[in-house]
Design a protein around this motif. Structure first.
Motif, PDB file in Angstrom:
ATOM      1  N   GLN A   1      45.328  44.417  42.489  1.00 39.95           N
ATOM      2  CA  GLN A   1      45.922  45.260  41.471  1.00 39.95           C
ATOM      3  C   GLN A   1      45.938  46.700  41.946  1.00 39.95           C
ATOM      4  N   MET A   2      47.121  47.320  41.930  1.00 41.48           N
ATOM      5  CA  MET A   2      47.244  48.744  42.221  1.00 41.48           C
ATOM      6  C   MET A   2      47.529  49.415  40.897  1.00 41.48           C
ATOM      7  N   ILE A   3      46.683  50.300  40.493  1.00 41.67           N
ATOM      8  CA  ILE A   3      46.716  50.808  39.126  1.00 41.67           C
ATOM      9  C   ILE A   3      47.311  52.196  39.064  1.00 41.67           C
ATOM     10  N   ASP A   4      48.189  52.424  38.112  1.00 42.84           N
ATOM     11  CA  ASP A   4      48.769  53.733  37.856  1.00 42.84           C
ATOM     12  C   ASP A   4      47.639  54.719  37.574  1.00 42.84           C
ATOM     13  N   PRO A   5      47.534  55.816  38.318  1.00 47.16           N
ATOM     14  CA  PRO A   5      46.443  56.776  38.105  1.00 47.16           C
ATOM     15  C   PRO A   5      46.327  57.234  36.659  1.00 47.16           C
ATOM     16  N   GLN A   6      47.476  57.290  35.966  1.00 55.28           N
ATOM     17  CA  GLN A   6      47.436  57.720  34.567  1.00 55.28           C
ATOM     18  C   GLN A   6      46.595  56.759  33.730  1.00 55.28           C
ATOM     19  N   GLY A   7      46.624  55.488  34.137  1.00 53.80           N
ATOM     20  CA  GLY A   7      45.892  54.485  33.378  1.00 53.80           C
ATOM     21  C   GLY A   7      44.415  54.479  33.642  1.00 53.80           C
ATOM     22  N   LEU A   8      43.959  55.258  34.620  1.00 50.60           N
ATOM     23  CA  LEU A   8      42.542  55.286  34.936  1.00 50.60           C
ATOM     24  C   LEU A   8      41.745  56.207  34.016  1.00 50.60           C
ATOM     25  N   GLN A   9      42.451  56.948  33.186  1.00 52.15           N
ATOM     26  CA  GLN A   9      41.742  57.838  32.263  1.00 52.15           C
ATOM     27  C   GLN A   9      40.880  57.018  31.307  1.00 52.15           C
ATOM     28  N   ASN A  10      39.741  57.533  31.001  1.00 48.02           N
ATOM     29  CA  ASN A  10      38.865  56.857  30.054  1.00 48.02           C
ATOM     30  C   ASN A  10      39.437  56.919  28.654  1.00 48.02           C
TER      31      ASN A  10
ATOM     32  N   MET B   1      41.951  34.523  36.417  1.00 47.26           N
ATOM     33  CA  MET B   1      41.324  33.281  35.960  1.00 47.26           C
ATOM     34  C   MET B   1      40.457  33.535  34.733  1.00 47.26           C
ATOM     35  N   ASP B   2      40.472  32.561  33.814  1.00 49.60           N
ATOM     36  CA  ASP B   2      39.653  32.718  32.602  1.00 49.60           C
ATOM     37  C   ASP B   2      39.636  31.401  31.834  1.00 49.60           C
ATOM     38  N   GLY B   3      38.671  31.304  30.904  1.00 49.22           N
ATOM     39  CA  GLY B   3      38.561  30.143  30.035  1.00 49.22           C
ATOM     40  C   GLY B   3      38.929  30.488  28.603  1.00 49.22           C
ATOM     41  N   HIS B   4      39.330  29.472  27.850  1.00 49.75           N
ATOM     42  CA  HIS B   4      39.703  29.626  26.442  1.00 49.75           C
ATOM     43  C   HIS B   4      38.877  28.627  25.635  1.00 49.75           C
ATOM     44  N   ASP B   5      38.188  29.123  24.601  1.00 48.86           N
ATOM     45  CA  ASP B   5      37.157  28.320  23.934  1.00 48.86           C
ATOM     46  C   ASP B   5      37.475  27.900  22.497  1.00 48.86           C
ATOM     47  N   LYS B   6      38.696  28.079  22.039  1.00 57.51           N
ATOM     48  CA  LYS B   6      38.998  27.809  20.630  1.00 57.51           C
ATOM     49  C   LYS B   6      38.896  26.336  20.261  1.00 57.51           C
TER      50      LYS B   6
ATOM     51  N   SER C   1      38.363  37.642  37.661  1.00 55.94           N
ATOM     52  CA  SER C   1      37.797  36.901  36.533  1.00 55.94           C
ATOM     53  C   SER C   1      36.831  37.806  35.786  1.00 55.94           C
ATOM     54  N   ASP C   2      36.278  37.282  34.696  1.00 51.73           N
ATOM     55  CA  ASP C   2      35.172  37.989  34.066  1.00 51.73           C
ATOM     56  C   ASP C   2      33.891  37.640  34.830  1.00 51.73           C
ATOM     57  N   ARG C   3      32.750  37.989  34.282  1.00 53.36           N
ATOM     58  CA  ARG C   3      31.491  37.782  34.996  1.00 53.36           C
ATOM     59  C   ARG C   3      30.828  36.459  34.635  1.00 53.36           C
ATOM     60  N   GLY C   4      31.598  35.490  34.186  1.00 57.16           N
ATOM     61  CA  GLY C   4      31.037  34.206  33.803  1.00 57.16           C
ATOM     62  C   GLY C   4      30.341  33.494  34.951  1.00 57.16           C
ATOM     63  N   SER C   5      29.236  32.818  34.645  1.00 54.56           N
ATOM     64  CA  SER C   5      28.455  32.130  35.674  1.00 54.56           C
ATOM     65  C   SER C   5      29.222  30.975  36.294  1.00 54.56           C
ATOM     66  N   GLU C   6      30.271  30.491  35.613  1.00 55.36           N
ATOM     67  CA  GLU C   6      31.031  29.363  36.152  1.00 55.36           C
ATOM     68  C   GLU C   6      31.823  29.732  37.407  1.00 55.36           C
TER      69      GLU C   6
ATOM     70  N   VAL D   1      39.716  44.805  50.957  1.00 58.36           N
ATOM     71  CA  VAL D   1      40.113  44.193  49.688  1.00 58.36           C
ATOM     72  C   VAL D   1      39.086  43.126  49.315  1.00 58.36           C
ATOM     73  N   PRO D   2      38.360  43.291  48.230  1.00 59.61           N
ATOM     74  CA  PRO D   2      37.357  42.295  47.849  1.00 59.61           C
ATOM     75  C   PRO D   2      37.994  40.935  47.582  1.00 59.61           C
ATOM     76  N   PRO D   3      37.413  39.855  48.082  1.00 60.33           N
ATOM     77  CA  PRO D   3      37.961  38.524  47.818  1.00 60.33           C
ATOM     78  C   PRO D   3      37.936  38.147  46.336  1.00 60.33           C
ATOM     79  N   HIS D   4      36.927  38.670  45.622  1.00 65.30           N
ATOM     80  CA  HIS D   4      36.755  38.347  44.202  1.00 65.30           C
ATOM     81  C   HIS D   4      36.322  39.605  43.457  1.00 65.30           C
ATOM     82  N   ILE D   5      37.018  39.928  42.393  1.00 71.59           N
ATOM     83  CA  ILE D   5      36.602  41.057  41.562  1.00 71.59           C
ATOM     84  C   ILE D   5      36.309  40.559  40.146  1.00 71.59           C
ATOM     85  N   CYS D   6      35.307  41.159  39.531  1.00 77.60           N
ATOM     86  CA  CYS D   6      34.934  40.834  38.158  1.00 77.60           C
ATOM     87  C   CYS D   6      35.426  41.945  37.235  1.00 77.60           C
ATOM     88  N   LEU D   7      36.131  41.560  36.190  1.00 77.19           N
ATOM     89  CA  LEU D   7      36.691  42.511  35.252  1.00 77.19           C
ATOM     90  C   LEU D   7      36.222  42.188  33.841  1.00 77.19           C
ATOM     91  N   LYS D   8      36.176  43.201  33.000  1.00 75.99           N
ATOM     92  CA  LYS D   8      35.978  42.951  31.583  1.00 75.99           C
ATOM     93  C   LYS D   8      37.221  42.222  31.059  1.00 75.99           C
TER      94      LYS D   8
END
Length: 311
Positions: A2-11, A35-40, A99-104, A127-134
């Motif tokens: 992901q290459m992020i627009d600098p404007q979007g990096l503002q808190n 990647m992610d899971g859905h639990d509904k 992905s998120d930080r899930g143990s799976e 470039v990291p092979p795997h990144i964890c995101l919120k």
């Protein structure tokens, strides 16, 4: 990646809880898989897991498991997805997974690191092979869950409610096994229909969107050069493909890919066959009619199985 627009990096602005959005820019398909899971449906025994390409929005995989929190289960799906990537008639893996930080994600992360270490060029070392995101940042797959809920989950929940009103008892182990036997193929079938529709749906032209629009996601993914993209699939050699297939087969024995035992499945199959051709296949519309016909044929046999397990 992901290459992020600098404007979007503002808190977030002080005093505001609204997350600032930013455009996601990707060079081409297979640069990053989200990647992610859905639990509904998890409380009913169906954990959904998805993999989506960031550049194209193409849904690579959407699968139901007895648990989407088990590392071996989602690792199996990751390996299956790798084996299905043909690129230019070759199999490969993405530059990066998110992905998120899930143990799976542990086993997937190990496999991704190993593949990158073995095959990727030095230009990708930073470039990291795997990144964890919120979750709020892992938006490529997160956005998909709204549609999955409308087109799959809500339909299943409505049918489950109908079953409860017609005498389905979740706490009855025999009822529960028959329910899983009947509903597992229906859930996966709806997920497959959703993937097909999503990938073939015509995306309207969005002039401000950095990634491709004005076409079908399957075209963005399979023919990126027509939309200004570059194929980023990291190709692997034949020996490694065989090794991945062996690992996938091993993961099947380690994971939990089926809802009921072979003995329970045999009981359900025998009851189904006993009903004849009229019950050869079933749809969501008529599933509870079939359930009601099969309960008298399976209840005693399934109960005996559970009693033997408790001894």
């Amino acid at each position: 990646l992901q290459m992020i627009d600098p404007q979007g990096l503002q808190n977030r602005s002080r005093g505001s809880r609204r997350l600032r959005r930013f455009p996601i820019i990707s060079a081409g398909p297979n640069e990053q898989w989200s990647m992610d899971g859905h639990d509904k449906l998890a409380m009913w025994g169906f954990g959904i897991y998805g993999i989506r390409d960031v550049y194209s929005g193409f849904l690579l995989a959407l699968h139901a498991f007895p648990s989407n929190r088990l590392a071996a289960n989602v690792h199996w799906l990751f390996l299956e997805t790798i084996l299905e990537q043909k690129g230019t008639l070759q199999i490969g893996y993405p530059i990066q997974v998110a992905s998120d930080r899930g143990s799976e994600m542990g086993q997937i992360s190990e496999t991704q690191f190993l593949l990158r270490q073995t095959y990727s060029t030095p230009e990708l070392d930073d470039v990291p092979p795997h990144i964890c995101l919120k979750s709020l940042r892992n938006i490529t797959i997160e956005r998909q869950w709204v549609h999955v809920r409308k087109e799959v989950v809500d339909l299943i929940l409505e049918k489950i409610q109908e079953g409860l009103e017609r005498g389905f008892v979740w706490t009855n182990p025999a009822h529960r096994s028959l329910f899983w036997w009947l509903f597992a193929p229906l859930v996966q079938g709806l997920l497959a229909q959703h993937v097909t529709f999503h990938n073939s749906f015509w995306v309207r032209r969005q002039p401000t969107k950095p990634n491709p629009s004005g076409g079908r996601r399957q075209d963005f993914f399979k023919s990126p050069e027509k939309f200004g993209g570059v194929e980023c699939l990291q190709r692997i050699q034949l020996d490694t493909i065989r090794e991945i297939m062996e690992i996938r087969d091993k993961v099947v024995t380690e994971g939990m890919l089926r809802w009921i035992s072979e003995e329970e499945e045999k009981i359900c199959l025998n009851a189904h066959w006993a009903l004849g051709a009229s019950a050869a296949c079933w749809t969501l519309h008529e599933v509870w009619n079939l359930f009601e016909q099969m309960v008298p044929l399976t209840q005693a046999h399934l109960t005996r199985v559970f009693e033997q397990m408790e001894v």
